[in-house]
Design an enzyme around this catalytic site. Structure first.
Site, PDB file in Angstrom:
ATOM      1  CD  GLU A 232      -2.954   1.030  -7.189  1.00 56.84           C
ATOM      2  OE1 GLU A 232      -2.128   0.264  -8.030  1.00 56.84           O
ATOM      3  OE2 GLU A 232      -1.923   1.982  -7.454  1.00 56.84           O
TER       4      GLU A 232
ATOM      5  CB  CYS B 159      -1.370  -7.957  -6.910  1.00 57.97           C
ATOM      6  SG  CYS B 159      -0.705  -6.810  -6.380  1.00 57.97           S
TER       7      CYS B 159
ATOM      8  CB  CYS C 128       4.189   2.312   0.707  1.00 60.29           C
ATOM      9  SG  CYS C 128       5.805   0.909   1.892  1.00 60.29           S
TER      10      CYS C 128
ATOM     11  CB  CYS D  64      11.311   0.914  -1.987  1.00 59.70           C
ATOM     12  SG  CYS D  64      11.053   0.006  -1.230  1.00 59.70           S
TER      13      CYS D  64
ATOM     14  CB  CYS E 283       8.973   1.377  -4.586  1.00 60.32           C
ATOM     15  SG  CYS E 283       6.776   0.892  -4.481  1.00 60.32           S
TER      16      CYS E 283
ATOM     17  CB  CYS F  16       2.321  -2.230  -6.326  1.00 63.08           C
ATOM     18  SG  CYS F  16       4.258  -2.083  -6.071  1.00 63.08           S
TER      19      CYS F  16
HETATM   20  N1  SAH Z   1       5.643  -3.110   0.435  1.00 70.81           N
HETATM   21  C1  SAH Z   1       6.085  -4.845   0.019  1.00 70.81           C
HETATM   22  C2  SAH Z   1       4.538  -5.587  -0.851  1.00 70.81           C
HETATM   23  C3  SAH Z   1       4.355  -4.731  -2.350  1.00 70.81           C
HETATM   24  S1  SAH Z   1       4.636  -5.668  -2.778  1.00 70.81           S
HETATM   25  C4  SAH Z   1       7.208  -5.032  -1.011  1.00 70.81           C
HETATM   26  O1  SAH Z   1       7.602  -4.402  -1.061  1.00 70.81           O
HETATM   27  O2  SAH Z   1       7.637  -6.184  -1.279  1.00 70.81           O
HETATM   28  C5  SAH Z   1       5.184  -5.120  -4.803  1.00 70.81           C
HETATM   29  C6  SAH Z   1       6.391  -5.786  -5.419  1.00 70.81           C
HETATM   30  O3  SAH Z   1       6.774  -4.483  -6.618  1.00 70.81           O
HETATM   31  C7  SAH Z   1       7.666  -5.691  -4.611  1.00 70.81           C
HETATM   32  O4  SAH Z   1       8.589  -6.256  -4.864  1.00 70.81           O
HETATM   33  C8  SAH Z   1       8.463  -4.558  -5.169  1.00 70.81           C
HETATM   34  O5  SAH Z   1       9.451  -3.954  -4.981  1.00 70.81           O
HETATM   35  C9  SAH Z   1       8.363  -4.438  -6.139  1.00 70.81           C
HETATM   36  N2  SAH Z   1       8.444  -3.344  -7.475  1.00 70.81           N
HETATM   37  C10 SAH Z   1       7.616  -1.913  -6.718  1.00 70.81           C
HETATM   38  N3  SAH Z   1       8.061  -0.990  -7.515  1.00 70.81           N
HETATM   39  C11 SAH Z   1       7.680  -1.352  -8.692  1.00 70.81           C
HETATM   40  C12 SAH Z   1       8.235  -1.156  -9.901  1.00 70.81           C
HETATM   41  N4  SAH Z   1       8.502  -0.285 -10.422  1.00 70.81           N
HETATM   42  N5  SAH Z   1       8.695  -2.118 -11.079  1.00 70.81           N
HETATM   43  C13 SAH Z   1       8.941  -3.448 -10.759  1.00 70.81           C
HETATM   44  N6  SAH Z   1       8.504  -4.465  -9.718  1.00 70.81           N
HETATM   45  C14 SAH Z   1       8.519  -2.982  -8.945  1.00 70.81           C
HETATM   46 FE1  SF4 Z   2       7.187   0.287   0.090  1.00 72.84          FE
HETATM   47 FE2  SF4 Z   2       7.101  -0.149  -2.161  1.00 72.84          FE
HETATM   48 FE3  SF4 Z   2       8.791  -0.366  -0.918  1.00 72.84          FE
HETATM   49 FE4  SF4 Z   2       7.138  -2.594  -1.076  1.00 72.84          FE
HETATM   50  S1  SF4 Z   2       8.837  -1.888  -2.415  1.00 72.84           S
HETATM   51  S2  SF4 Z   2       8.532  -1.138   1.248  1.00 72.84           S
HETATM   52  S3  SF4 Z   2       5.618  -1.054  -1.697  1.00 72.84           S
HETATM   53  S4  SF4 Z   2       7.958   1.504  -1.133  1.00 72.84           S
END
Ligand code: SAH
Ligand code: SF4
Length: 361
Positions: A98, A119, A126, A130, A133, A347
């Site tokens: 995406e 973006c 990934c 986390c 996510c 994301c």
């Molecule tokens: N892996 C990297 C880059 C992805 S950035 C990172 O984690 O920084 C994507 C951003 O969106 C990250 O800050 C992540 O924590 C946030 N994100 C993931 N899931 C989300 C959600 N459900 N609601 C809001 N932000 C979210």
């Molecule tokens: Fe991976 Fe999502 Fe964690 Fe970023 S926030 S490192 S995309 S699992």
């Protein structure tokens, strides 16, 4: 027997790479500039070697073999009311990624702002898992190649007819885990012969990969750094981000300090607010301390619900209280009222939904 030559896609090459490749074909190096113009100049951006009309036909076919042009297919383009657009792209092996185009928000940047942010994804899936996510839910598939990262920008500009002037590596995946391909893509996006986007207009977001943060700090590129912090204490952060066990908060803060010192830059902490998980006033106070030490800015992001996950955002009063604790301590903090909420813009979400429905079909 000579080693078989592994083709390297055109959009994964720097100008120097292409010059070397032409020299190996006993061709003048000036052709490299011509080719990059066909590939990147806004009124050209051709998607086949045949279209590069000022190259001899024999050379075109030699180069087509050595440096194929691979532009991903566009599966869907969804737009939301506020014109955030999301592109679902299909890569050469069928994997889906995406890319999201976010227009300027007059509320944030003023009526005159022409800021258009893309973006960009860096991996398929990934590995960091986390807990909140969508990108990590189905695990990690593979890195994106350099050309797959570059092509997201080319495609978004082509489809929208707009020029992108701000990039955030905040799509699917962990860019720092795909460091080599990602950094090369950044240099192509930044190069005057490439997309020509200033490094200061690019932000890389990481969940906190300490060695790569330090490595990037030693690079001359003035790219901006955002840290997905989401917890100010080890106990809270480890609960939702397994990466914290490898690189705990104190170690991460040291790497951040090194980065801002080397680059003379303010970094950003991203902090998703998740009800009952990381939204307590004690966590806000500790976050303020962490930010003050680094003079970091804080972006609070109310959590976007993900299907299948139990988390939700705190109520607005709780969000505001968290914000005011930070501001009362002199910290530059904002709440990002997310755009594109209605098109699964967090994301990994759109890909997940489409991939699930494709599986069901
Ligand atoms: N892996 C990297 C880059 C992805 S950035 C990172 O984690 O920084 C994507 C951003 O969106 C990250 O800050 C992540 O924590 C946030 N994100 C993931 N899931 C989300 C959600 N459900 N609601 C809001 N932000 C979210
Ligand atoms: Fe991976 Fe999502 Fe964690 Fe970023 S926030 S490192 S995309 S699992």
């Amino acid at each position: 027997m000579p080693e078989p030559v592994v083709p390297i896609p055109l959009h994964a090459l720097t100008l120097e790479d292409l010059e070397e490749s032409l020299t190996a074909l006993e061709q003048p190096a000036y052709r490299a500039k011509q080719i990059m113009e066909w590939a990147y100049e806004r009124e050209k951006r051709v998607e086949s070697w045949e279209a590069m009309k000022n190259l001899p036909a024999v050379l075109r076919s030699a180069l087509a073999e050595k440096h194929p042009i691979r532009i991903p297919g566009v599966v869907t383009v969804s737009g939301s009311e506020d014109t955030t657009r999301k592109f679902l792209l299909r890569l050469h092996d069928g994997e889906l990624i995406e890319t999201v185009l976010i227009p300027a928000s007059p509320a944030l940047y003023g009526e005159e702002s022409d800021r258009r942010t893309l973006c960009v994804s860096s991996q398929v899936g990934c590995a960091y898992g986390c807990k909140f996510c969508a990108s990590g839910l189905d695990g990690w598939k593979r890195h994106l190649s350099t050309d797959e990262i570059v092509a997201q920008v080319l495609l978004a500009e082509k489809i929208s007819g707009e020029r992108i002037n701000n990039l955030v590596f905040m799509g699917m995946g962990e860019p720092m885990a795909n460091y080599k391909n990602w950094l090369k893509a950044v240099s192509i996006l930044n190069a005057p012969w490439g997309v020509g986007l200033g490094a200061r207009k690019m932000t890389v977001s990481t969940s906190g990969l300490v060695p790569q943060i330090r490595e990037l700090a030693d690079q001359s590129l003035q790219i901006r750094l955002a840290i997905s912090l989401h917890g100010a204490s080890d106990s809270v952060r480890s609960e939702i981000m397994p990466v914290n066990q490898k690189y705990p908060v104190a170690e991460l803060m040291e790497a951040c300090a090194y980065y801002s010192e080397r680059k003379k830059q303010m970094i950003t902490f991203e902090y998703i607010l998740i009800e009952g998980v990381n939204d307590a006033p004690t966590e806000a106070k500790l976050l303020a301390e962490r930010a003050r030490g680094l003079r970091a800015k804080i972006n609070l992001i109310p959590y976007n619900t993900v299907e299948g996950l139990p988390w939700k955002r705190p109520s607005e009063p709780v969000q505001e209280e968290f914000l005011s604790i930070l501001r009362n301590r002199g910290i530059a903090a904002t709440i990002r009222r997310e755009k594109g909420h209605d098109i699964d813009a967090a994301c990994g979400q759109l890909r997940r939904r489409i991939a699930t429905s494709l599986k069901e079909d």
